[in-house]
Every structure is written in C-alpha cells, then in structure tokens.
Design a protein around this motif. Structure first.
Motif, short mmCIF file in Angstrom:
data_model
loop_
_atom_site.label_atom_id
_atom_site.label_comp_id
_atom_site.label_asym_id
_atom_site.label_seq_id
_atom_site.Cartn_x
_atom_site.Cartn_y
_atom_site.Cartn_z
N ASP A 25 10.48 -2.71 -9.72
CA ASP A 25 9.61 -1.99 -8.72
C ASP A 25 8.26 -1.52 -9.15
OD1 ASP A 25 9.36 -0.53 -6.32
OD2 ASP A 25 9.95 1.42 -7.07
N THR A 26 7.38 -1.38 -8.35
CA THR A 26 5.94 -1.19 -8.66
C THR A 26 5.43 0.08 -7.95
OG1 THR A 26 5.09 -2.47 -6.77
CG2 THR A 26 5.48 -3.74 -8.93
N PRO A 27 4.48 0.73 -8.45
CA PRO A 27 3.84 1.87 -7.49
C PRO A 27 2.74 0.97 -6.55
CG PRO A 27 3.82 2.09 -9.94
CD PRO A 27 4.05 0.98 -9.90
N GLY A 28 2.42 2.23 -5.79
CA GLY A 28 1.50 1.58 -4.62
C GLY A 28 0.22 2.02 -4.62
N HIS A 29 -0.22 3.10 -5.56
CA HIS A 29 -1.40 3.57 -5.55
C HIS A 29 -2.57 2.79 -6.43
CE1 HIS A 29 -4.76 6.79 -5.78
NE2 HIS A 29 -4.35 7.18 -4.71
N VAL A 30 -3.83 2.94 -6.16
CA VAL A 30 -4.63 2.09 -7.08
C VAL A 30 -4.84 2.65 -8.69
CG1 VAL A 30 -6.54 3.66 -6.37
CG2 VAL A 30 -7.05 1.50 -7.17
N ASP A 31 -4.44 3.93 -8.66
CA ASP A 31 -4.67 4.57 -10.18
C ASP A 31 -3.47 4.14 -10.98
OD1 ASP A 31 -6.72 6.00 -9.35
OD2 ASP A 31 -5.89 7.88 -9.52
N PHE A 32 -2.25 3.49 -10.55
CA PHE A 32 -1.33 2.97 -11.29
C PHE A 32 -1.34 1.37 -11.31
CE2 PHE A 32 -0.33 6.97 -9.39
CZ PHE A 32 0.03 7.81 -10.57
N GLY B 188 8.24 -13.94 -8.18
CA GLY B 188 7.91 -13.60 -6.84
C GLY B 188 7.72 -12.38 -6.46
N ALA B 189 7.22 -12.32 -5.33
CA ALA B 189 6.92 -10.76 -4.78
C ALA B 189 7.14 -10.69 -3.23
CB ALA B 189 5.46 -10.01 -5.32
N LEU B 190 7.50 -9.48 -2.65
CA LEU B 190 7.49 -9.21 -1.26
C LEU B 190 6.28 -8.48 -0.92
CD1 LEU B 190 11.25 -7.88 -1.10
CD2 LEU B 190 10.35 -10.18 -0.59
N LEU B 191 5.46 -8.78 -0.25
CA LEU B 191 4.18 -8.19 0.16
C LEU B 191 4.64 -7.35 1.58
CD1 LEU B 191 1.31 -7.58 -0.02
CD2 LEU B 191 0.85 -9.69 1.59
N LEU B 192 4.71 -6.10 1.29
CA LEU B 192 5.26 -5.13 2.47
C LEU B 192 4.03 -4.84 3.24
CD1 LEU B 192 8.05 -4.15 3.54
CD2 LEU B 192 7.69 -2.31 2.21
N VAL B 193 3.90 -4.85 4.37
CA VAL B 193 2.82 -4.31 5.30
C VAL B 193 3.59 -3.50 6.48
CG1 VAL B 193 0.84 -4.91 6.81
CG2 VAL B 193 1.40 -6.19 4.72
N HIS C 185 1.06 -1.00 -0.28
CA HIS C 185 0.20 -0.08 -0.12
C HIS C 185 0.90 1.26 0.07
CE1 HIS C 185 -4.10 2.11 0.72
NE2 HIS C 185 -2.97 2.87 1.50
N ILE C 186 0.42 2.69 -0.64
CA ILE C 186 0.95 3.39 -0.57
C ILE C 186 1.66 3.97 0.89
CG2 ILE C 186 -1.15 4.96 -0.43
CD1 ILE C 186 0.42 7.08 -2.40
N ASP C 187 2.79 4.42 0.84
CA ASP C 187 3.58 4.85 2.19
C ASP C 187 3.70 3.72 3.34
OD1 ASP C 187 4.56 7.05 3.65
OD2 ASP C 187 2.78 7.23 4.72
N HIS C 188 4.00 2.53 2.83
CA HIS C 188 4.24 1.51 3.69
C HIS C 188 5.82 1.24 3.71
CE1 HIS C 188 0.41 -0.55 4.76
NE2 HIS C 188 0.27 0.67 4.79
N GLY C 189 6.71 2.06 3.04
CA GLY C 189 8.21 1.89 3.05
C GLY C 189 8.61 1.07 1.74
N LYS C 190 7.94 1.09 0.65
CA LYS C 190 8.44 0.19 -0.32
C LYS C 190 9.86 0.73 -0.90
CE LYS C 190 5.91 0.66 -3.98
NZ LYS C 190 7.13 1.36 -4.78
N SER C 191 9.74 2.18 -1.26
CA SER C 191 11.04 2.78 -1.78
C SER C 191 12.17 2.58 -0.74
CB SER C 191 10.68 4.28 -2.25
OG SER C 191 9.52 4.38 -3.48
N THR C 192 11.89 2.74 0.46
CA THR C 192 13.01 2.85 1.47
C THR C 192 13.59 1.39 1.28
OG1 THR C 192 11.87 4.28 2.93
CG2 THR C 192 13.51 3.41 3.68
N LEU C 193 12.72 0.33 1.37
CA LEU C 193 13.36 -1.18 1.31
C LEU C 193 14.01 -1.02 -0.01
CD1 LEU C 193 13.43 -3.80 2.03
CD2 LEU C 193 11.16 -4.49 1.42
N ALA C 194 13.75 -0.86 -1.23
CA ALA C 194 14.36 -0.79 -2.26
C ALA C 194 16.00 -0.28 -2.10
CB ALA C 194 13.76 -0.13 -3.46
N ASP C 195 16.07 0.88 -1.47
CA ASP C 195 17.20 1.43 -1.33
C ASP C 195 18.13 0.65 -0.39
OD1 ASP C 195 16.42 3.86 -2.53
OD2 ASP C 195 16.17 5.03 -0.78
N ARG C 196 17.79 -0.01 0.60
CA ARG C 196 18.27 -0.75 1.63
C ARG C 196 18.75 -2.12 0.84
NH1 ARG C 196 16.93 3.02 3.76
NH2 ARG C 196 18.65 3.74 2.64
#
Length: 654
Positions: free
Chosen positions: A126-133, A146-151, A60-71
């Motif tokens: 990488d994938t966006p997190g908003h429903v519009d995308f 596979g996919a990392l489901l980030l919550v 979901h948007i703002d759950h830290g997906k871009s930050t995890l990609a950085d790490r």
C-alpha cells in the motif's frame, strides 16, 4: 473449538499467532483481529515467481485507495466481512490515519487467490496519497512490478495522480487504470476516461470500472492484476539477495525489516549480512503479512515478507540496502536517494522536566518514519527541545499528532521554516533555524547572498476558478505562471492545469487552506523541489520589554516584513498576560522596529483609602506609583508562559 483449530494449524507449514503489539503501530482494534482469517493450508514452495504478483495502489488523496484495499482483502478471503457489512481502512493501522481518513504509512498484505484451478500469491504494498509522503510511495514501488492507478470518476485526474503516475512510469511499472466511484450520481466515467487518455495516453478500453464501496468490478481488478502485471524474476538456485524497503520496531524483537526476495531462498536460522553496514545477523523469525505477521519457515524469490534478526539499532536497517547470505557476495541493488527534509520546526515539552521522555518518544516514532531528521537544540524561552526536519507541513502535523496520540506528549511546536543557503565569501551554510540566520545581510562584508528553496507547483482547477488561483499564486511570489486546458466539453473548457515556480516558504504555512477556500474545495495541488534561488530575505525578531524572544524569530521576505510584523505583534498582544508595568511589544529587522503594540500595566488604586485632605496628598501617592513602575520596567522581566507559545504557534492563529 479454538484449541482444536490451533492444534490442527500447527501441523501445517504456517504457524499462526496473534499479531504482536509493537510500540510503533496503533493497533487497529479488536475488529481487525476478528476480521482476519487464518492463512490457508498452503506451502510457499508451491508459489514460484510466475505465480506471484507484486503491486501497489497509487492515487490522489481521498480517491478510495484504502477502500479498494479492503475489498481486495475480502475478495481473496484474507479478511472476513465485518459484522456491519464492510471493513473500513484495514491497512490504515495508525490512529491518525483513521482520524484523518488518509494513509500516511505504507503497509504490506499478502493474499492468496484461486483462478482457473491455479492459486496465486498477490502482494499488495500500500502507498500514501499525499505529496508529503512521496518517499513512502517511492519505496513501495521499488518492490513492485505493477500498480493500480485509481482515479475518482466524479473528481477526475488530480495533481497527485500526475506525480505518482510519472514516478511509476519512471520505475518501469505496468499501470492498470481503474475508475472508482462509478456508483455516485456525479460520476462522469466517459469524461474522466477522456482526461486519462489526453494526460497519460491511456487507452480508454483498458480502463476498469469499479465501485470499491459496493464491491462492483473487484473481481475484474483481480483478473487484471494476474493477466497484466508481469511476475517478478528470480532463481531459487541462485545466491540469496533481498531488497530492504521498510522497517519498524518491536520492543522485544528489535528492528523488523520488510524485504523483497530477489534471488535465492531465505530460511530461519541462516546468517545474513548487510551490504551497507557489513554487519552480520542470524534470522530468528521470518514470514509474510496476512495482513498481520504470520511466521513461515522460508521465503522464496519474488516473495515479500518480514524478517527479525536481532537488529537492535534502527540505523542498521538502511532503507534500500541489499541483504545477502554470509560468505556469498552479490551485486548490490541501486537503493534510494536519502529523503531530504524540506520543512523544519522545533518541538519542546510544555514541562521542561519531560524532555527525556519526549526525546525517547521521538526516537521511537522515527524508527517507523526514517524521513524525519532529528537534532537537539535549546531555547532561552522554551528550554531544551529537538529540531525536526519533515518532508512537508502535513508530514509535520501528522508527526505531532502521533506524538500526542501514541505517546501522550504535551508539546509546543515552533513556526515551521525551510532550509536556506547563506553564501559567505569562503563557504556556504544551510540554515534551518532562524536563530542561526545572520541579523543583517551585508553583501559588502561577509555575506554574498541568501538563497531560498523553490518548488515547481502544479494546480488542477475548474476553469471558473482559474483567475482566483492565478491571483493566489501571485500573492505568494509565484513566477513563470502558465496554464493549459486538460479537456474540452464542446467549445467550453472545463478544467485547467496551472504550473508555476514559487518559494517553498510560501506554501508551508496556510497556502493549501487558501487554495481550497478560493476554489470551493475543487482545486488539487502538488509540487516538487526545483533547487534554490537568490532572494531578499531578512531575519525578524520580537522583543518584549526590549528583550528578544529567540523562539519567535522568523525569516521573511522584505516585501512582507510590514504585514507579518504587524500580524505577529497583534498575536502577542492578545496572549501575553498583563504585568505590573507597561510592556512594549516590538517586531524588529536589524535595528529597525517595524511594528509595535503596547501592553498596558496593571494598576492598583493607591488613592482608594485617602479621604479628604489636599489634592497634593493624592498626587504624591500617584507619583510614587509611577516611579515604582518605571523602576520595575527597567529591571522587570516578562515571562512568556508555555500556554501563550502554544496559542501563538497553533495553526488556528496562522
């Protein structure tokens, strides 16, 4: 030192060069280029399919997906730690992404990781997190196993988490559940794991605990990617076949395609053909994203990379296309359903002379966002412009900001509308422009009925705001409203899932803002298309001095025509400059005027220079003034300036 490094590096299989400045991408600043490390001295031939893992991060948007990609990029040595201690949104390359803190464009990064004396090639898509995308998410998943489901451990499962999980499950991806932000004081990992178990059926023991901000648990995520996600399948000895899942544009090299190699080997100089267009191309450059473009000599099965082949037109890079070697026919892959635009708006230049420049800017942006539809249109009030179709209201707003940021465009965007079905006796017409909507719906004559698109909405909200959310849904003509509790704490339920069907037109304007306001920011919202339904819709036009303004036409429901008409008439009354004559501002449906405001005339004091004399002397001047204003009102024309359109149609007045 730099020259020595370049000379050494050219002797290896990789040929590194600085990233190109393309017209479609906002450069992520010099900080990213300094943070990027040169690729290791490895040979891609050393990475068969069982040493490759292709995965994405869904959240979901703002759950830290871009930050995890950085790490992940830092842990694998793909980028260096920045001087401030942490990189921020390395894969979010657009200015709008950094300004808003969201991902709107899928990106790809290849990483090399050593584990137990064996080296792996990890391809993060990488994938966006908003429903519009969601179309971007679907394309990214097609190239993954596979996919990392980030919550978020403090917010729990949100509405978009449900949507992306089911999309990944339908595509057969291996899901690795990851609980982020466990370092926050408000984190409740046990409660959130119970949610994931009850909603997704995930075993709590399979959930990884991490903090993407501090780097805690990132090594466990890398191990899980290698151990849990299956490798891609493919044979290097088979016929070459590749899956095209994204494209961009470079002004010097043409269209750059991102591909996933399914079978065979692709080398520079070989000729390939498109299964969709049947056109043939010669490979001039290929390579991997590391995370910027790094040319290589070949791409093997299971690998994800980019190709340049002198493809000039963006329409030739068909998303979901199957590429094959010339003379070798292969079985095509299923591909994608074309993206269906759900929100339409007209875009016009503030200065009508800038239309050619605006049209070229729109073409450049649509090269990187293939879900946008473009059609020319003209307006008597605004001049020549384009009618664009988007996947949602945020998608539209992001596209507008990209036009302003990347192309310095000064534009006016009309009120968004959705596609309606007008059913005549002999045909059915899709209408996305209010000016094309019939003025009067006469079921006994030509029009049988009008249908509007509806969506199935899902809202996850704390129990104390459930009543407010139900009231909000009913205010926006929701039907089939139902709810269930997701988990319980003792005897008191903490969160509820509210589902309903509602018209799409009700949520494209400011529904999301109301949702966040009434829930104090705790509610999350997601929706999916659910077809069309018959509805009582009317066309509302606005008249200035009895002359219609086509650019302000609206399609509204009969139950809301009085409210909307009064609101828009008051907006016009505030922004229209006063004239030398009285201007009536009216909202009309058919021949019925449902709201009116009167803009008073500018008056000069024609009696100021008269001193003494009979009062009839003054009355004569006043009567002459009245007659002149009546004559001006009959022949006068009210010019609505572009600034007034911008004020009326801007979101702050919505």
């Amino acid at each position: 030192m730099r020259l020595r490094w370049q000379a050494t590096f050219r002797r290896q299989r990789f040929l590194y060069r600085p990233p190109c400045h393309t017209s479609h991408t906002f450069c992520t600043s010099a900080a990213l280029r300094l943070a990027a490390t040169p690729p290791p001295s490895v040979n891609l031939e050393n990475f068969p399919c069982d040493s490759i893992r292709n995965f994405s991060i869904i959240a979901h948007i703002d759950h830290g997906k871009s930050t995890l990609a950085d790490r992940l990029l830092e842990m694998t040595g793909t980028i260096k730690m920045s001087s401030k201690g942490a990189n921020k949104q390395v894969l979010d390359k657009l200015k709008v992404e950094r300004d808003r803190g969201i991902t709107v464009k899928a990106q790809t990064a290849s990483m090399f990781y050593q584990q137990k004396e064996r080296q792996y090639l990890l391809n993060l898509i990488d994938t966006p997190g908003h429903v519009d995308f969601s179309w971007e998410v679907s394309r990214s998943m097609a190239a993954c196993q596979g996919a990392l489901l980030l919550v978020d451990a403090s917010q729990g499962v949100q509405a978009q988490s449900l949507s992306v999980f089911h999309t990944a499950r339908e595509r057969g991806l291996k899901i690795i559940p990851v609980l982020n932000k466990i370092d926050l004081p408000a984190a409740q990992p046990d409660r959130v794991k119970a949610q994931m178990h009850s909603i997704f059926g995930i075993d709590p023991s399979d959930v990884l605990h991490i903090s993407a901000k501090t780097g805690e648990g990132i090594s466990a995520v890398l191990r899980a990617i290698i151990e849990r996600i299956p490798p891609p399948s493919g044979e290097s000895t088979g016929k070459f076949k590749a899956f095209l899942f994204d494209s961009s544009y470079d002004r010097y090299r043409g269209v750059i395609s991102l591909v996933s190699i399914q079978d065979g080997v692709l080398r520079k100089g070989e000729r390939i053909a498109s299964f969709h267009t049947r056109k043939k191309y010669e490979i001039t450059e290929l390579g991997i994203m590391h995370p910027e473009e790094v040319p290589t000599t070949q791409l093997l099965p299971g690998q994800v990379g980019y190709i340049a082949c002198n493809m000039k037109q963006s329409s030739e890079a068909h998303i979901g296309d199957t590429l094959h070697r010339v003379g070798e026919m292969v079985e095509p892959m299923p591909g994608f359903q074309p993206a269906k635009a759900m929100v339409f708006a007209g875009i016009y230049p503030v200065d009508s002379n800038d239309f050619p420049k605006l049209e070229e800017s729109i073409k450049r942006l649509t090269l990187t966002d293939r879900s946008v539809t473009v059609q020319r249109e003209s307006s008597a009030a605004l001049g020549q412009g384009c009618r664009l179709g988007f996947l949602g209201s945020l998608h539209m707003d992001v596209f507008r900001q990209r036009l302003e940021d990347e192309h310095d465009a000064k534009i006016v965007v009309t009120a968004p509308t959705v596609p309606y079905k007008v059913v005549y006796k002999d045909r059915t017409v899709i209408v996305s422009n209010p000016t094309d909507f019939p003025d009067i719906i006469d079921t006994s004559m030509h029009v049988r009925e009008v249908q509007e698109p509806i969506v199935k909405a899902s809202i996850i909200v704390p129990e104390e705001f459930l009543g407010e959310m139900m009231d909000l849904c009913f205010e926006h003509r929701a039907e089939d409203v139902d709810h269930r509790y997701l988990e319980s704490s003792g005897e008191t339920s903490s969160r509820a899932l509210l589902t309903c069907t509602m018209p799409l037109n009700e949520i494209v304007m400011n529904f999301f803002d109301k949702l966040k306001s009434r829930s104090s920011g705790f509610a999350s919202f997601d929706y999916e298309a659910a077809g069309y339904k018959r509805s009582n819709l009317v066309k509302m036009i606005f008249l200035l001095n009895n002359k219609p303004v086509d650019a302000l036409a609206l399609i509204v429901h009969q139950s809301a025509e009085q409210t909307i008409g009064k609101m828009w008439v008051k907006k016009l009354h505030k922004v229209i400059p006063r004239q030398l004559f009285e201007v009536p501002i009216q909202a009309a449906v058919g021949k019925r005027v449902i709201a009116r405001e009167t803009l008073s005339a500018l008056r000069a004091d024609v009696t100021a220079g008269l001193y003494g004399g009979h009062y009839e002397r003054k009355m004569k001047h006043l009567e002459n003034q009245k007659e002149a204003k009546r004559r001006m009102k009959r022949i006068g024309r009210v010019d609505l300036p572009q600034e007034a359109f911008f004020d009326i149609l801007s979101s702050k007045h919505s």
